[in-house]
Design a protein around this motif. Structure first.
Motif, PDB file in Angstrom:
ATOM      1  N   HIS A   4       0.909  -1.180   0.016  1.00 61.54           N
ATOM      2  CA  HIS A   4      -0.039  -0.042  -0.171  1.00 61.54           C
ATOM      3  C   HIS A   4       0.844   1.319   0.000  1.00 61.54           C
ATOM      4  O   HIS A   4       0.141   2.452   0.234  1.00 61.54           O
ATOM      5  CB  HIS A   4      -0.946   0.035   1.263  1.00 61.54           C
ATOM      6  N   GLY A   5       2.027   1.154  -0.058  1.00 62.44           N
ATOM      7  CA  GLY A   5       2.961   2.201  -0.294  1.00 62.44           C
ATOM      8  C   GLY A   5       3.365   2.994   0.966  1.00 62.44           C
ATOM      9  O   GLY A   5       3.666   4.202   0.817  1.00 62.44           O
ATOM     10  N   LEU A   6       3.151   2.254   2.070  1.00 60.80           N
ATOM     11  CA  LEU A   6       3.315   2.798   3.212  1.00 60.80           C
ATOM     12  C   LEU A   6       4.965   3.138   3.664  1.00 60.80           C
ATOM     13  O   LEU A   6       5.774   2.264   3.424  1.00 60.80           O
ATOM     14  CB  LEU A   6       2.894   2.102   4.363  1.00 60.80           C
ATOM     15  N   GLY A   7       5.291   4.483   4.153  1.00 55.87           N
ATOM     16  CA  GLY A   7       6.658   4.541   4.611  1.00 55.87           C
ATOM     17  C   GLY A   7       6.816   4.205   5.779  1.00 55.87           C
ATOM     18  O   GLY A   7       5.993   3.579   6.407  1.00 55.87           O
ATOM     19  N   PRO A   8       8.246   4.403   6.522  1.00 52.37           N
ATOM     20  CA  PRO A   8       8.505   3.708   7.616  1.00 52.37           C
ATOM     21  C   PRO A   8       7.365   4.214   8.837  1.00 52.37           C
ATOM     22  O   PRO A   8       6.988   3.246   9.560  1.00 52.37           O
ATOM     23  CB  PRO A   8       9.730   4.181   7.896  1.00 52.37           C
ATOM     24  N   GLU A   9       7.105   5.398   8.992  1.00 54.07           N
ATOM     25  CA  GLU A   9       6.136   5.905   9.961  1.00 54.07           C
ATOM     26  C   GLU A   9       4.838   5.307   9.961  1.00 54.07           C
ATOM     27  O   GLU A   9       4.274   5.112  10.610  1.00 54.07           O
ATOM     28  CB  GLU A   9       6.192   7.467  10.131  1.00 54.07           C
ATOM     29  N   GLU A  10       4.185   5.415   8.709  1.00 58.39           N
ATOM     30  CA  GLU A  10       2.951   4.873   8.386  1.00 58.39           C
ATOM     31  C   GLU A  10       2.980   3.351   8.360  1.00 58.39           C
ATOM     32  O   GLU A  10       1.980   2.875   9.144  1.00 58.39           O
ATOM     33  CB  GLU A  10       2.553   5.270   6.984  1.00 58.39           C
ATOM     34  N   ALA A  11       4.173   2.776   8.219  1.00 57.36           N
ATOM     35  CA  ALA A  11       4.065   1.258   8.264  1.00 57.36           C
ATOM     36  C   ALA A  11       3.883   1.018   9.987  1.00 57.36           C
ATOM     37  O   ALA A  11       3.429   0.031  10.231  1.00 57.36           O
ATOM     38  CB  ALA A  11       5.242   0.736   7.627  1.00 57.36           C
ATOM     39  N   ALA A  12       4.614   1.682  10.633  1.00 54.44           N
ATOM     40  CA  ALA A  12       4.902   1.814  11.905  1.00 54.44           C
ATOM     41  C   ALA A  12       3.266   1.623  12.603  1.00 54.44           C
ATOM     42  O   ALA A  12       2.822   0.997  13.465  1.00 54.44           O
ATOM     43  CB  ALA A  12       5.722   2.457  12.647  1.00 54.44           C
ATOM     44  N   ALA A  13       2.977   2.809  12.238  1.00 50.50           N
ATOM     45  CA  ALA A  13       1.107   3.257  12.756  1.00 50.50           C
ATOM     46  C   ALA A  13       0.609   2.125  12.163  1.00 50.50           C
ATOM     47  O   ALA A  13      -0.611   1.554  13.104  1.00 50.50           O
ATOM     48  CB  ALA A  13       0.942   4.419  11.945  1.00 50.50           C
ATOM     49  N   PHE A  14       0.450   1.342  10.956  1.00 45.62           N
ATOM     50  CA  PHE A  14      -0.244   0.410  10.536  1.00 45.62           C
ATOM     51  C   PHE A  14      -0.111  -0.862  11.442  1.00 45.62           C
ATOM     52  O   PHE A  14      -1.108  -1.546  11.937  1.00 45.62           O
ATOM     53  CB  PHE A  14      -0.001   0.038   9.016  1.00 45.62           C
ATOM     54  N   ALA A  15       1.187  -1.031  11.741  1.00 42.77           N
ATOM     55  CA  ALA A  15       1.594  -2.341  12.431  1.00 42.77           C
ATOM     56  C   ALA A  15       0.924  -1.993  13.926  1.00 42.77           C
ATOM     57  O   ALA A  15       0.414  -3.037  14.514  1.00 42.77           O
ATOM     58  CB  ALA A  15       2.957  -2.655  12.664  1.00 42.77           C
ATOM     59  N   GLY A  16       0.824  -0.875  14.452  1.00 44.44           N
ATOM     60  CA  GLY A  16       0.245  -0.683  15.913  1.00 44.44           C
ATOM     61  C   GLY A  16      -1.321  -0.973  15.555  1.00 44.44           C
ATOM     62  O   GLY A  16      -2.002  -1.387  16.557  1.00 44.44           O
ATOM     63  N   TRP A  17      -1.787  -0.508  14.743  1.00 50.23           N
ATOM     64  CA  TRP A  17      -3.475  -0.602  14.414  1.00 50.23           C
ATOM     65  C   TRP A  17      -3.418  -2.163  14.331  1.00 50.23           C
ATOM     66  O   TRP A  17      -4.625  -2.630  15.014  1.00 50.23           O
ATOM     67  CB  TRP A  17      -3.724  -0.084  13.104  1.00 50.23           C
ATOM     68  N   VAL A  18      -2.863  -2.861  13.683  1.00 49.74           N
ATOM     69  CA  VAL A  18      -3.057  -4.346  13.656  1.00 49.74           C
ATOM     70  C   VAL A  18      -2.879  -4.999  14.850  1.00 49.74           C
ATOM     71  O   VAL A  18      -3.808  -5.973  15.338  1.00 49.74           O
ATOM     72  CB  VAL A  18      -1.966  -5.047  12.677  1.00 49.74           C
ATOM     73  N   GLU A  19      -2.179  -4.770  15.891  1.00 47.00           N
ATOM     74  CA  GLU A  19      -1.933  -5.224  17.019  1.00 47.00           C
ATOM     75  C   GLU A  19      -3.337  -4.785  18.026  1.00 47.00           C
ATOM     76  O   GLU A  19      -3.692  -5.691  18.801  1.00 47.00           O
ATOM     77  CB  GLU A  19      -0.838  -4.746  17.832  1.00 47.00           C
ATOM     78  N   GLY A  20      -3.758  -3.665  17.724  1.00 47.44           N
ATOM     79  CA  GLY A  20      -4.949  -3.295  18.489  1.00 47.44           C
ATOM     80  C   GLY A  20      -6.000  -4.111  17.910  1.00 47.44           C
ATOM     81  O   GLY A  20      -7.136  -4.565  18.873  1.00 47.44           O
ATOM     82  N   PHE A  21      -6.150  -4.277  16.616  1.00 47.90           N
ATOM     83  CA  PHE A  21      -7.460  -5.010  15.881  1.00 47.90           C
ATOM     84  C   PHE A  21      -7.240  -6.417  16.309  1.00 47.90           C
ATOM     85  O   PHE A  21      -8.396  -7.114  16.419  1.00 47.90           O
ATOM     86  CB  PHE A  21      -7.199  -5.089  14.361  1.00 47.90           C
ATOM     87  N   ILE A  22      -6.238  -6.997  16.258  1.00 52.05           N
ATOM     88  CA  ILE A  22      -6.140  -8.791  16.705  1.00 52.05           C
ATOM     89  C   ILE A  22      -6.002  -8.624  18.335  1.00 52.05           C
ATOM     90  O   ILE A  22      -6.016 -10.063  18.650  1.00 52.05           O
ATOM     91  CB  ILE A  22      -4.872  -9.114  16.217  1.00 52.05           C
ATOM     92  N   GLY A  23      -5.786  -7.679  19.064  1.00 48.24           N
ATOM     93  CA  GLY A  23      -5.467  -8.018  20.277  1.00 48.24           C
ATOM     94  C   GLY A  23      -4.456  -8.526  21.172  1.00 48.24           C
ATOM     95  O   GLY A  23      -4.152  -8.920  22.128  1.00 48.24           O
ATOM     96  N   THR A  24      -3.035  -8.706  20.192  1.00 45.41           N
ATOM     97  CA  THR A  24      -2.156  -9.143  20.989  1.00 45.41           C
ATOM     98  C   THR A  24      -1.103  -8.677  19.928  1.00 45.41           C
ATOM     99  O   THR A  24      -1.179  -7.893  18.973  1.00 45.41           O
ATOM    100  CB  THR A  24      -2.097 -10.575  20.834  1.00 45.41           C
ATOM    101  N   ARG A  25       0.381  -8.737  20.480  1.00 45.25           N
ATOM    102  CA  ARG A  25       1.373  -8.457  19.872  1.00 45.25           C
ATOM    103  C   ARG A  25       1.770  -9.147  18.471  1.00 45.25           C
ATOM    104  O   ARG A  25       1.485 -10.232  18.607  1.00 45.25           O
ATOM    105  CB  ARG A  25       2.719  -8.413  20.751  1.00 45.25           C
ATOM    106  N   LEU A  26       2.311  -8.492  17.193  1.00 43.47           N
ATOM    107  CA  LEU A  26       2.568  -9.366  16.352  1.00 43.47           C
ATOM    108  C   LEU A  26       3.541 -10.431  16.423  1.00 43.47           C
ATOM    109  O   LEU A  26       3.413 -11.462  16.039  1.00 43.47           O
ATOM    110  CB  LEU A  26       3.152  -8.310  15.249  1.00 43.47           C
ATOM    111  N   ALA A  27       4.454 -10.203  17.345  1.00 43.19           N
ATOM    112  CA  ALA A  27       5.340 -10.998  17.823  1.00 43.19           C
ATOM    113  C   ALA A  27       4.851 -12.681  18.178  1.00 43.19           C
ATOM    114  O   ALA A  27       5.477 -13.482  18.131  1.00 43.19           O
ATOM    115  CB  ALA A  27       6.483 -10.773  18.798  1.00 43.19           C
ATOM    116  N   TYR A  28       3.720 -12.547  18.834  1.00 37.23           N
ATOM    117  CA  TYR A  28       3.088 -13.371  19.746  1.00 37.23           C
ATOM    118  C   TYR A  28       2.418 -14.447  18.414  1.00 37.23           C
ATOM    119  O   TYR A  28       1.889 -15.569  18.888  1.00 37.23           O
ATOM    120  CB  TYR A  28       2.060 -13.154  20.554  1.00 37.23           C
TER     121      TYR A  28
END
Length: 274
Positions: A177-201
């Motif tokens: 989706h063409g996200l830069g580093p800051e937007e990619a970090a924001a997206f990853a944070g949103w994903v963690e909120g959506f799935i209810g756990t850390r990505l690493a888990y």
């Protein structure tokens, strides 16, 4: 800030927000596809009462009698796409249970993810009792890995073109989706909120302790949806599994390929009588 740049800033922010919104939608909201007339006929007498799960109903079907094999479809799919597996399993003396994940097919809900799929699979397994094997395609394979890590036990499982860790898939979607580093970090944070756990888990090093049974991994080395490296990593982490490349089948065609179905059913049947 120069006036021209200041005037441009709101439109740039809106563009970034639009890309983030598109990435969030692509990650969380599947497309619901209809069942074909032929598949409806094949499942006409196999429907079971919908399973209540987290406030929604999951559509499910079971064909045949014998040791149960649960079939788990992938993203933007539905259970009926695995009818080829179901028919071959029934012919081999198994029962086959198919179901639609949340937000897919005839099931309720609008949102899904691999974590949502894993919870739905565990609900189904709790309702069905003992299961001999699981066959999972794409996200369905990853859902099975989550279930195994949380205590689900089977004799065998088959993994078709599945991701083995969530973090690289989130990074891949951010890049798409063409996200830069800051937007990619924001997206990853949103994903963690959506799935209810850390990505690493939801990565393989946190899931591999559940891989205590025999496994078969099938993947096209040129798959452009889920990289073959995901299956290579799974194979490396799973001493009891074997990896069989399926060149030329892409990401979706392997679920209907007669040779893949035949090999998978033969693998599931190897110790069914033991």
């Amino acid at each position: 800030m120069p006036p021209a740049l200041a005037a441009l800033a709101p439109s740039l922010a809106a563009h970034v927000d639009g890309r983030l919104a598109a990435a969030r939608h692509a990650f969380s909201t599947p497309e619901r596809i209809a069942m074909s007339a032929d598949d409806k006929a094949a499942l006409a007498h196999a429907a079971e009462p919908p399973l209540r799960h987290e406030g929604i109903k999951l559509a499910r079907w079971t064909l045949g009698r014998g040791p149960r094999v649960v079939l788990v479809h992938g993203w933007n799919g539905r259970g009926s796409q695995l009818l080829g597996f179901a028919g071959a399993l029934v012919d081999a003396g198994f029962s086959a249970t198919l179901f639609d994940l949340p937000g897919h097919g005839d099931s309720g809900g609008h949102a899904c993810s691999v974590v949502h799929a894993g919870r739905a699979l565990r609900s189904l397994l709790a309702a069905t009792g003992e299961v001999h094997a699981i066959v999972g395609h794409s996200m369905g394979s990853a859902a099975a890995l989550l279930a195994f890590a949380r205590g689900t036990q089977v004799r065998r499982s088959v993994h078709l073109a599945g991701p083995s860790s969530l973090t690289p898939m989130v990074k891949r979607q951010a890049a798409a989706h063409g996200l830069g580093p800051e937007e990619a970090a924001a997206f990853a944070g949103w994903v963690e909120g959506f799935i209810g756990t850390r990505l690493a888990y939801v990565d393989l090093d946190r899931l591999q302790h559940g891989l205590r049974h025999a496994g078969l991994i099938v993947h096209d080395p040129e798959d452009r949806t889920v990289p073959f490296a995901a299956s290579q990593a799974l194979h490396k982490a799973w001493p009891g599994a074997r990896l069989e490349p399926a060149p030329g089948l892409g990401h979706r065609r392997l679920v209907a390929d007669a040779d893949v179905v035949s090999r998978s059913v033969a693998f599931i049947a190897e110790d069914a009588a033991a």
